[in-house]
Structure formats: C-alpha cells, structure tokens
Scaffold this motif. Sequence first.
Motif, PDB file in Angstrom:
ATOM      1  N   TYR A  20     151.213  66.547   2.813  1.00 55.22           N
ATOM      2  CA  TYR A  20     152.351  67.199   3.473  1.00 55.22           C
ATOM      3  C   TYR A  20     153.120  66.086   4.165  1.00 55.22           C
ATOM      4  O   TYR A  20     152.696  65.605   5.206  1.00 55.22           O
ATOM      5  CB  TYR A  20     151.884  68.229   4.500  1.00 55.22           C
ATOM      6  CG  TYR A  20     151.292  69.482   3.890  1.00 55.22           C
ATOM      7  CD1 TYR A  20     152.103  70.404   3.236  1.00 55.22           C
ATOM      8  CD2 TYR A  20     149.937  69.744   3.976  1.00 55.22           C
ATOM      9  CE1 TYR A  20     151.567  71.560   2.678  1.00 55.22           C
ATOM     10  CE2 TYR A  20     149.396  70.896   3.419  1.00 55.22           C
ATOM     11  CZ  TYR A  20     150.220  71.798   2.775  1.00 55.22           C
ATOM     12  OH  TYR A  20     149.688  72.940   2.224  1.00 55.22           O
ATOM     13  N   LYS A  23     151.188  63.095   5.786  1.00 53.64           N
ATOM     14  CA  LYS A  23     149.832  63.525   6.122  1.00 53.64           C
ATOM     15  C   LYS A  23     149.108  64.021   4.860  1.00 53.64           C
ATOM     16  O   LYS A  23     149.618  64.851   4.123  1.00 53.64           O
ATOM     17  CB  LYS A  23     149.918  64.657   7.145  1.00 53.64           C
ATOM     18  CG  LYS A  23     148.578  65.174   7.603  1.00 53.64           C
ATOM     19  CD  LYS A  23     148.751  66.182   8.720  1.00 53.64           C
ATOM     20  CE  LYS A  23     147.451  66.842   9.068  1.00 53.64           C
ATOM     21  NZ  LYS A  23     147.117  68.006   8.277  1.00 53.64           N
ATOM     22  N   GLY A  46     141.799  74.923   8.674  1.00 52.67           N
ATOM     23  CA  GLY A  46     142.590  73.701   8.523  1.00 52.67           C
ATOM     24  C   GLY A  46     141.987  72.690   7.573  1.00 52.67           C
ATOM     25  O   GLY A  46     142.476  71.570   7.447  1.00 52.67           O
ATOM     26  N   CYS A  47     140.918  73.069   6.856  1.00 49.06           N
ATOM     27  CA  CYS A  47     140.254  72.096   5.995  1.00 49.06           C
ATOM     28  C   CYS A  47     140.926  71.980   4.632  1.00 49.06           C
ATOM     29  O   CYS A  47     140.587  71.105   3.838  1.00 49.06           O
ATOM     30  CB  CYS A  47     138.782  72.469   5.811  1.00 49.06           C
ATOM     31  SG  CYS A  47     138.589  74.032   4.940  1.00 49.06           S
ATOM     32  N   SER A  50     143.424  76.878   1.633  1.00 42.53           N
ATOM     33  CA  SER A  50     144.651  77.506   1.138  1.00 42.53           C
ATOM     34  C   SER A  50     145.466  76.502   0.340  1.00 42.53           C
ATOM     35  O   SER A  50     146.042  76.836  -0.698  1.00 42.53           O
ATOM     36  CB  SER A  50     145.499  78.019   2.298  1.00 42.53           C
ATOM     37  OG  SER A  50     144.786  78.953   3.048  1.00 42.53           O
ATOM     38  N   ILE A  63     157.104  74.402  -0.884  1.00 41.12           N
ATOM     39  CA  ILE A  63     157.189  73.645   0.362  1.00 41.12           C
ATOM     40  C   ILE A  63     157.790  72.272   0.056  1.00 41.12           C
ATOM     41  O   ILE A  63     157.226  71.488  -0.713  1.00 41.12           O
ATOM     42  CB  ILE A  63     155.787  73.502   0.991  1.00 41.12           C
ATOM     43  CG1 ILE A  63     155.203  74.893   1.250  1.00 41.12           C
ATOM     44  CG2 ILE A  63     155.854  72.694   2.270  1.00 41.12           C
ATOM     45  CD1 ILE A  63     153.737  74.887   1.587  1.00 41.12           C
ATOM     46  N   ILE A  65     158.120  69.454   1.610  1.00 42.52           N
ATOM     47  CA  ILE A  65     157.472  68.181   1.920  1.00 42.52           C
ATOM     48  C   ILE A  65     156.136  68.012   1.205  1.00 42.52           C
ATOM     49  O   ILE A  65     155.482  66.989   1.347  1.00 42.52           O
ATOM     50  CB  ILE A  65     157.234  68.052   3.446  1.00 42.52           C
ATOM     51  CG1 ILE A  65     156.445  69.252   3.973  1.00 42.52           C
ATOM     52  CG2 ILE A  65     158.557  67.933   4.195  1.00 42.52           C
ATOM     53  CD1 ILE A  65     155.931  69.044   5.386  1.00 42.52           C
ATOM     54  N   HIS A 211     136.607  83.432   5.295  1.00 41.36           N
ATOM     55  CA  HIS A 211     136.012  82.884   6.507  1.00 41.36           C
ATOM     56  C   HIS A 211     134.660  83.510   6.788  1.00 41.36           C
ATOM     57  O   HIS A 211     133.958  83.102   7.704  1.00 41.36           O
ATOM     58  CB  HIS A 211     136.940  83.143   7.701  1.00 41.36           C
ATOM     59  CG  HIS A 211     137.891  82.028   7.909  1.00 41.36           C
ATOM     60  ND1 HIS A 211     139.217  82.230   8.192  1.00 41.36           N
ATOM     61  CD2 HIS A 211     137.728  80.698   7.843  1.00 41.36           C
ATOM     62  CE1 HIS A 211     139.816  81.065   8.300  1.00 41.36           C
ATOM     63  NE2 HIS A 211     138.937  80.126   8.084  1.00 41.36           N
TER      64      HIS A 211
HETATM   65  N1  LIG Z   1     153.506  73.837   5.246  1.00 39.78           N
HETATM   66  C1  LIG Z   1     152.776  72.857   5.793  1.00 39.78           C
HETATM   67  N2  LIG Z   1     153.371  71.773   6.326  1.00 39.78           N
HETATM   68  C2  LIG Z   1     152.662  70.796   6.879  1.00 39.78           C
HETATM   69  N3  LIG Z   1     151.335  70.781   6.959  1.00 39.78           N
HETATM   70  C3  LIG Z   1     150.655  71.816   6.444  1.00 39.78           C
HETATM   71  C4  LIG Z   1     151.340  72.916   5.835  1.00 39.78           C
HETATM   72  N4  LIG Z   1     150.431  73.818   5.429  1.00 39.78           N
HETATM   73  C5  LIG Z   1     149.227  73.308   5.756  1.00 39.78           C
HETATM   74  N5  LIG Z   1     149.358  72.116   6.378  1.00 39.78           N
HETATM   75  C6  LIG Z   1     148.268  71.288   6.854  1.00 39.78           C
HETATM   76  O1  LIG Z   1     147.346  71.066   5.819  1.00 39.78           O
HETATM   77  C7  LIG Z   1     146.027  71.191   6.298  1.00 39.78           C
HETATM   78  C8  LIG Z   1     145.270  72.209   5.470  1.00 39.78           C
HETATM   79  O2  LIG Z   1     145.861  73.480   5.696  1.00 39.78           O
HETATM   80  P1  LIG Z   1     145.391  74.803   4.965  1.00 39.78           P
HETATM   81  O3  LIG Z   1     146.345  75.852   5.310  1.00 39.78           O
HETATM   82  O4  LIG Z   1     145.176  74.501   3.540  1.00 39.78           O
HETATM   83  O5  LIG Z   1     143.995  75.054   5.688  1.00 39.78           O
HETATM   84  P2  LIG Z   1     143.003  76.294   5.488  1.00 39.78           P
HETATM   85  O6  LIG Z   1     141.701  75.718   5.092  1.00 39.78           O
HETATM   86  O7  LIG Z   1     143.594  77.301   4.596  1.00 39.78           O
HETATM   87  O8  LIG Z   1     142.893  76.843   6.957  1.00 39.78           O
HETATM   88  P3  LIG Z   1     142.734  78.353   7.408  1.00 39.78           P
HETATM   89  O9  LIG Z   1     141.321  78.707   7.183  1.00 39.78           O
HETATM   90  O10 LIG Z   1     143.072  78.329   8.858  1.00 39.78           O
HETATM   91  O11 LIG Z   1     143.682  79.172   6.608  1.00 39.78           O
HETATM   92  C9  LIG Z   1     146.103  71.550   7.762  1.00 39.78           C
HETATM   93  O12 LIG Z   1     145.849  70.403   8.521  1.00 39.78           O
HETATM   94  C10 LIG Z   1     147.509  71.993   7.957  1.00 39.78           C
HETATM   95  O13 LIG Z   1     147.980  71.568   9.214  1.00 39.78           O
END
Ligand SMILES: Nc1ncnc2c1ncn2[C@@H]1O[C@H](COP(=O)(O)OP(=O)(O)OP(=O)(O)O)[C@@H](O)[C@H]1O
Lengths: 258, 357
Positions: A20, A23, A46-47, A50, A63, A65, A211
């Motif tokens: 992203y 990052k 946040g791992c 998704s 998205i 970026i 979860h």
């Molecule tokens: N649209 C975005 N723009 C910038 N960073 C993003 C975006 N979506 C996710 N991230 C970052 O990518 C990382 C992974 O996010 P993701 O949503 O895949 O986590 P997750 O495992 O699905 O978490 P959760 O269980 O809370 O849904 C996180 O650090 C998040 O901050």
Amino acid sequence: MKKNGVKMIKINSKNVDVFYGKKQALFNINLDIEENQVTALIGPSGCGKSTYLRCLNRMNDVIDICRVKGQIIINDFDINDKSCDVVRLREKIGMVFQKPNPFPKTIYENISYGPTIHGMAQSKNEMDEIVETSLKKAALWEEVKDRLHEPGTGLSGGQQQRLCIARAISVKPEVILMDEPCSALDPIATAQIEELIDELKKDHTIIIVTHSMAQAARVSQNTGFFHLGELIEHGSTDKIFKNPENKKTQDYITGRFG
Amino acid sequence: MLEQNPSKEDLKDADYYDIALKSMADLDPNANEDQENELKRMVSYFFEREIKRELLNDPSLIGKTKDVYLTASDDLDQVFKGNYPRDLPEDQRRVTDYQLKIFDQLVELGKVESKFNLSFFTYPDSREAELAGIASSFMGSIFSILVCLMIAFPVAVLAAIYLEEFAPKNRFTDFIEVNINNLAAVPSIVFGLLGLGILLAVFQLPRSTPLVGGITLSLMTLPTIIIACRASLKAVPPSIREAALAMGASKMQTTMHHTVPLSMPGTLSGTIIGLAQALGETAPLILIGMVAFVNTIPGSPLDPAASLPVQIYIWAESAERGFVEKVSACIMVLLGFLIIMNLFAQIIRHKFEKKWS
Ligand SMILES: Nc1ncnc2c1ncn2[C@@H]1O[C@H](COP(=O)(O)OP(=O)(O)OP(=O)(O)O)[C@@H](O)[C@H]1O
Ligand SMILES: [Mg+2]
C-alpha cells in the motif's frame, strides 16, 4: 477433494507481495488452495488476510495506492498477467463481504444483476430459474419467495448476508471468497451460514477469513495462519489446530495473543 | 353599469369604441365635451375591449341590455381603496373634481366594486397599471428556467460523474475542482456581463430573450448542480460499488447501474434549489436586456420576454401608485413559486430516502 488420492489445487499463489504505497502489507506469500474444500484464513487483526483475499479477485485494483507482485495462478492462468480480463475473473471468483451489502433494489434484482450483465439468461423464465436456484442454494428461498419484489435492504442481517451469498452464486462462480461473513451476525444466523458453507463446497471452492477459531475449526478443511503480513503456517485444519509446527501459531490458537 | 345596443355586424370586426364611449357619457347626460373626455378616462384604456369580450362570450346578448363591470383606471382604483390624496389642490392631482364627483355618485349607487383581477395573470406588461400583468414575465421565467435546466443539468451531472468516479487525482483535476468552487462564488452580475459580451456580441443571439437568459443562468447553476451531484455521489456507500465490482460489473456499469441512480435524489433536489436561485436572479438578466418593456406574451425561448424578478424591478421603478400593488402581487407569485420548488426538492429527497433505508 482428492482425485485418485491426489489433491486438486485450484489456486496457486507464488511469491505474492502487496504494497500500500510504500508500506508492504504482504510478504512473499506461497499458498495453495484446494478445490472444493473450505480454506480458512486466520490471524490477528491487520495481518493481511483481507488483503490476500482481495488479491484473488483483483479487488485491490480499486485501491489506487495498492500494488500486487508475484503470481496467482487459477486454472493454469496467472490472474496478475496483463492479458487477464478482470470482468471475467470476477465472474468466476465471487465475493461475500464482512457487512451484508445488498443493492438497494428488490431481492429479485439483487440476484438477477450478475446474470444480466454477464448475459447468462436468454429469457425471463431462465432468469426466474436462476433466481430461484440461487436463493434455494443460499437457503433463503422459503423465507423470501413471496416477497421477491420487495427491497433486499428490508431483510434481517442474516437474511441479507444469505442474499449476498445467493447473489454471489447466481453467476456460478468456481471460487467464493468470504471476508468475515458472519462477524455482523448473531449465533443463529451464523450457524445457518456455516451450514450453508458446508453445502456450497460441493460445487465451489471456498476461502473464508474468520476471527473465530471455533468457526475455522468447524467449517474448514484447510487453514492458513497469517501474522504481520506473512503466512506463518498452513495445512489441514486438523493439523493446524491440534499439532501446529510453529510456536506463533500455537500461541494464537490457544489465545495467547491476537 | 352601462347599457348598450350593439349593431348586428360581425361581432369581431365591430367597433365598440363609440358604444363604449356613449355608455360612459350616459353617466352624466349634461356633460360637455371636456367632461365627456374625463368620463372616458375614468375607466381603463381599452375599456371597449371588455364590452367586446362580454359579447363574444355570449352573442345572444345582442339587442339586450346587460350590466358589465369595466376595469377602473388605476387612479380611481386608488381613490376607491382610500389611498388617493383627495385633499390635494385639483391642479396637483390626476383625478379631477368632476371625476371624483361622478365616481362618488357611482359608489353611492353601489355600482363600484373591488374584484379579483384575473387579467394580472393573463396580460403582459403595460404602461397602465390596471392593465399590467405578469403573463409575459411569467412565461419568460419559465422559458429561461427550462433552457437553464436543459443546459446545466446534463453538463453538470456528467461533469460531476467524471470528476467523482473517473478522473485521476492529479494537479489538473485539483485545478478544475478549485475552479468549480470559485465559479459558485462569482457574483451573478459577472455572468451577466459574460452573456452580454459573448452570447450577444460574439454569437449574435437575439437580445432580451429567455434563450440568452437561460444560457447565462445555466452558467450560474452549473457549479451548484455539480457540487450537489458530487456530494450525493460521495454519499453512496463504497460497499455498493464493491458489491457491483465483485459481481464482475465494469467501472462504467457500476457507475451507471448503481452509483448514479442512488445519487439522483440528492442531485435532483440540488438541481431544483439551483433553479430556484436562478429563478430569483435579476442582475444578469438586466445586463442581457431582459429588462426591456415587453407587451407581448412570448411563445418560445426566442421571443423577447421579461422575467418575474426583473418585472418586479421594472414596476418598482414606476411612479404610479397602482404599480406598488402590482409589485406586491408579483413578489407573492415569485415567492410562491420558490416555496413550491423548494418543497418539491424536499419531497424528492424525503421520498427516496424513505424507500431504501
Ligand atoms: N486501503 C488501504 N490503504 C492503506 N493501507 C491498507 C489498506 N487496507 C489495508 N491496509 C493495511 O494493510 C495491512 C493489512 O490489512 P488487512 O485489511 O488485509 O488486514 P486483516 O488481516 O484483514 O485485518 P482484520 O482482521 O482487522 O480485517 C494493515 O496494516 C492495513 O493497515
Ligand atoms: Mg479484514
């Protein structure tokens, strides 16, 4: 599912990195998804669960970026290749979201939308049939058959989520991605959806982010554990839950962090 | 109030002036020529037409006697309403002592009555207050608003869709965005000058017409609609777009099938509010010549016309006391119109919100 004792691989991810902006959200993911099985993705918030799921139907394209590197091979075809037709891909890979998001249209229109834009029905009768079978498969038919032309947003949360599942299966996808499909639902609605998932795996390959350890154990045959953007461990659900190789996996499953 | 014996000639071509005049003169059989003239001026300028209209409505009246109400001159109207300065010396008044005497006699006989003046809605503007109506300016306003709607709505909606859904975020689109917001803040008189300088001078479009007025107003309405439309596009939940995209809809399909329809209530009510603003706008229309005296009712946007707010401006400038009431009436019509439009905007918004949530 095993054919002649050999596992059929539906999706094969090789060295997938996701960024992203600057990052990095996913690091070198290598994961095989078995056909006609339920694969659960677990891990702390946040791992990147998704993010990985959204790679599989290229929803990350939306998205600005977001950049995806590496290969994701479905049916011998790399979906990250330039020649990939995203519209066709998303027809084959359906998705159900965390919060039920039916279109603010009638129940009927919700289901018929996909088949309409992909030209899957030649007549009104055919469309009626698609709507009926989709709703039946999603175990919603009995509840809504008398109110097909009422707004889908008027249903309860659990019904809305099943409507979204019915919408996803209306175009007969090979794979269904589910991102925490039960997190907005009560236990009864959750149980209905879990039952449904078990039913759906006959015809579809299912990947579900959850979860709930218990849910992963109940519905899935395979599990992948993510942590800080890395795939720590994956394998059969039995093995991951009873006999994990990695210390982090064990800690997570036993509730020591996350 | 008067008796008459029309000839049996073709009713339409007949000249009613003499009959009309005679009937007025009958009010005072002893009047000399000057006094007859004064009698004539007690009623409205075209009083013979009112007799004619009566006869055309009911030709069987020929040969009979019927009482017909004639519109009084605006000065006598004021006398009747008690607004006229009767105690001024005669040479400073427009109503003579003789006219007042006759008028008072008529009042005593119960032959004078205040009536609702329907012709206010059916007559165009006139120099005579009692004959002046809003038909021309009303139609002018309607045509201007229609032209404005037909230009501003499609352009604004397409612009908003492009900017909100398709445009890449870069310096150029930022620049456009800033300028749209600036455009909304430009004083309307500047748009009037633009209309004058470009539409009239360069493109030679017909002056004083709703066409030019509408185009000028559309420039003002454009940013209002764009801003309203973008706001309601923004308000469409991202989950709906994701749902459509995940079903395999293209960006265009997602926008046209889901996002735009959902944004329409907000866009439409924004449009109506923009049109209501345009309806009340005066300055730009004065500059492009819609302030000219128009005594015909326009049949198309290409005919000269006034507009309601400009009509108020014209009448408010007139000296006769009779126009004060015309101004009030015109303001009431305009306000009524605006209230209805805003109500309509509210209803649209309300109805659609209710339907889907
Ligand atoms: N649209 C975005 N723009 C910038 N960073 C993003 C975006 N979506 C996710 N991230 C970052 O990518 C990382 C992974 O996010 P993701 O949503 O895949 O986590 P997750 O495992 O699905 O978490 P959760 O269980 O809370 O849904 C996180 O650090 C998040 O901050
Ligand atoms: Mg997530």
